[in-house]
Design a protein around this motif. Structure first.
Motif, PDB file in Angstrom:
ATOM      1  N   ALA A 271      10.559  -8.348  15.921  1.00 60.30           N
ATOM      2  CA  ALA A 271       9.379  -7.985  15.116  1.00 60.30           C
ATOM      3  C   ALA A 271       9.815  -7.788  13.668  1.00 60.30           C
ATOM      4  N   VAL A 273       8.219  -7.330   9.582  1.00 58.27           N
ATOM      5  CA  VAL A 273       7.070  -7.200   8.666  1.00 58.27           C
ATOM      6  C   VAL A 273       7.502  -7.118   7.207  1.00 58.27           C
ATOM      7  N   HIS A 290       3.823  -1.398  14.986  1.00 61.89           N
ATOM      8  CA  HIS A 290       2.365  -1.503  14.897  1.00 61.89           C
ATOM      9  C   HIS A 290       1.940  -2.962  14.784  1.00 61.89           C
ATOM     10  N   ASP A 291       2.655  -3.711  13.966  1.00 57.15           N
ATOM     11  CA  ASP A 291       2.333  -5.127  13.779  1.00 57.15           C
ATOM     12  C   ASP A 291       2.526  -5.902  15.087  1.00 57.15           C
ATOM     13  N   ALA A 292       3.603  -5.599  15.802  1.00 59.87           N
ATOM     14  CA  ALA A 292       3.872  -6.284  17.078  1.00 59.87           C
ATOM     15  C   ALA A 292       2.751  -6.002  18.076  1.00 59.87           C
ATOM     16  N   ALA A 294      -0.367  -5.129  17.322  1.00 55.36           N
ATOM     17  CA  ALA A 294      -1.599  -5.761  16.830  1.00 55.36           C
ATOM     18  C   ALA A 294      -1.619  -7.247  17.157  1.00 55.36           C
ATOM     19  N   ASN A 295      -0.431  -7.843  17.285  1.00 54.61           N
ATOM     20  CA  ASN A 295      -0.332  -9.270  17.606  1.00 54.61           C
ATOM     21  C   ASN A 295      -0.030  -9.515  19.090  1.00 54.61           C
ATOM     22  N   ASP A 296      -0.312  -8.510  19.917  1.00 57.83           N
ATOM     23  CA  ASP A 296      -0.131  -8.607  21.382  1.00 57.83           C
ATOM     24  C   ASP A 296       1.257  -9.077  21.784  1.00 57.83           C
ATOM     25  N   ARG A 297       2.264  -8.571  21.084  1.00 58.50           N
ATOM     26  CA  ARG A 297       3.631  -9.001  21.399  1.00 58.50           C
ATOM     27  C   ARG A 297       4.339  -8.056  22.369  1.00 58.50           C
TER      28      ARG A 297
END
Ligand code: UT7
Length: 327
Positions: A271, A273, A290-292, A294-297
């Motif tokens: 991940a 950002v 959080h980004d991971a 939000a991107n269903d990772r």
């Protein structure tokens, strides 16, 4: 004289412990400082910075307490729990609002809390240190802990310095760390370390700006990332292939790539950002988490490795089996 029994071998950092990251929230100030903006007063270019670091822009503005409160409220909403259920606030930061007092009590107060609240200063490793400390407190009887990583590095950064001015920005990320009663969410292992021999490769005097030997930080970072990741993997009885996602400190994509070459992780399972945040020190790992999400990772049951390093030097890693928020 009676012979003393030898002390039992200590299984430090070897889990599992039943905890769950039940909610994640972030805060980023609105003002963006793009690489192209820096070229107005610095002999540099967007191409050079992006190629050497992976960074295009960073955020400026806000206060450490303000960003912490915003991230904490978002994490509470994500976990769908009330602030009054928090037993402890841990705020990992290198850039507190004041020299004295810590920033965590102000954050707790804004959330309506009078529970324990303290700042944790372990530079860019701080949020992972905070996660491990939170686990310890949960094992002592607490149920729910707010672990924040928040920075306003802008105040310690000389944006005319070509070494540091291209790297750092502001931001915050927060996690609600709960006792897990389902048996699904677990901290499998952790590793914390430091080597104070390296204080002067990245430091700031009181009220001063950061000074850095970038090449040496790069070199040391690659080494300690490999060592700490290996320690946590061994303690969990796992191999590189067992890890579904690695969330490293977002300092420089080239540091991550160099460390991954040694360890065997792939960028596909990583991940990142920092292109849009720059290096936000203690905030960087929860921002990437959080980004991971939000991107269903990250899916339930996944094994997620957090891997931090920073000034001190300090380093920290932890492997979590995921049962938490879906983002
Ligand atoms: O949380 C931890 C935070 N710290 C870090 O992550 C720092 C890790 N280190 C780094 O990221 C890198 O050392 C930097 C990105 C800071 C610097 O990259 P480098 O490849 O180590 O550059 P350098 O200082 O060795 O300089 C190489 C060349 C020099 O030119 P010559 O002598 O080869 O012609 C510098 O003058 O790059 C030049 N240079 C720049 N050019 C454009 C140095 N800084 C810049 C710049 N823009 N900002």
């Amino acid at each position: 004289m009676q012979e003393q029994p030898s002390s039992p071998a200590r299984a430090v950092g070897v889990g599992p412990w039943d905890i769950n990251l039940a909610g994640i929230g972030i805060a980023l100030p609105d003002k963006r400082l793009h690489n192209n903006d820096l070229t107005a007063w610095m002999d540099t270019s967007d191409e050079w910075i992006f190629e050497r670091t992976g960074i295009r822009e960073r955020r400026l503005g806000g206060t450490t307490s303000g960003l912490s409160i915003e991230a904490a409220r978002a994490a509470l909403a994500d976990a769908q729990v009330d602030a009054s259920t928090i037993d402890q606030v841990i705020l990992a930061t290198t850039s507190p609002d004041y020299m004295l007092p810590g920033t965590a009590p102000a954050v707790a107060h804004e959330l309506g809390l009078t529970c324990g609240a303290f700042d944790l200063q372990a530079a860019c490793s701080g949020w992972v240190y905070g996660l491990v400390v939170a686990n310890g407190l949960i094992q002592q009887g607490m149920n729910r802990i707010l672990v924040i990583g928040a920075e306003t590095l802008e105040r310690m950064t000389d944006y005319h310095d070509r070494g540091t001015g291209i790297l750092f920005g502001n931001g915050a990320g927060a996690a609600i760390v709960d006792r897990d009663t389902t048996g699904a969410g677990r901290l499998l292992s952790w590793d914390l370390g430091s080597n104070g021999k390296h204080i002067h490769i990245l430091y700031s005097e009181h009220g001063g700006k950061m000074k850095m030997d970038g090449r040496e930080v790069f070199r040391q970072a690659v080494t300690v990332m490999q060592e700490s990741a290996t320690a946590s993997l061994e303690r969990a009885g796992l191999t590189v292939d067992d890890i579904d996602l690695v969330i490293p400190h977002q300092a420089n994509v080239r540091i991550v790539e160099a460390a991954w070459k040694r360890i065997g992780f792939s960028m596909e399972k990583t991940a990142m950002v920092l292109e849009h945040t720059g290096n936000t020190s203690a905030a960087s790992i929860p921002l990437a988490l959080h980004d991971a999400l939000a991107n269903d990772r990250i899916a339930k049951g996944d094994k997620v490795l957090f891997l931090g390093f920073g000034a001190g030097m300090t380093w920290a890693s932890a492997i979590v089996e995921w049962n938490g928020t879906s983002g």
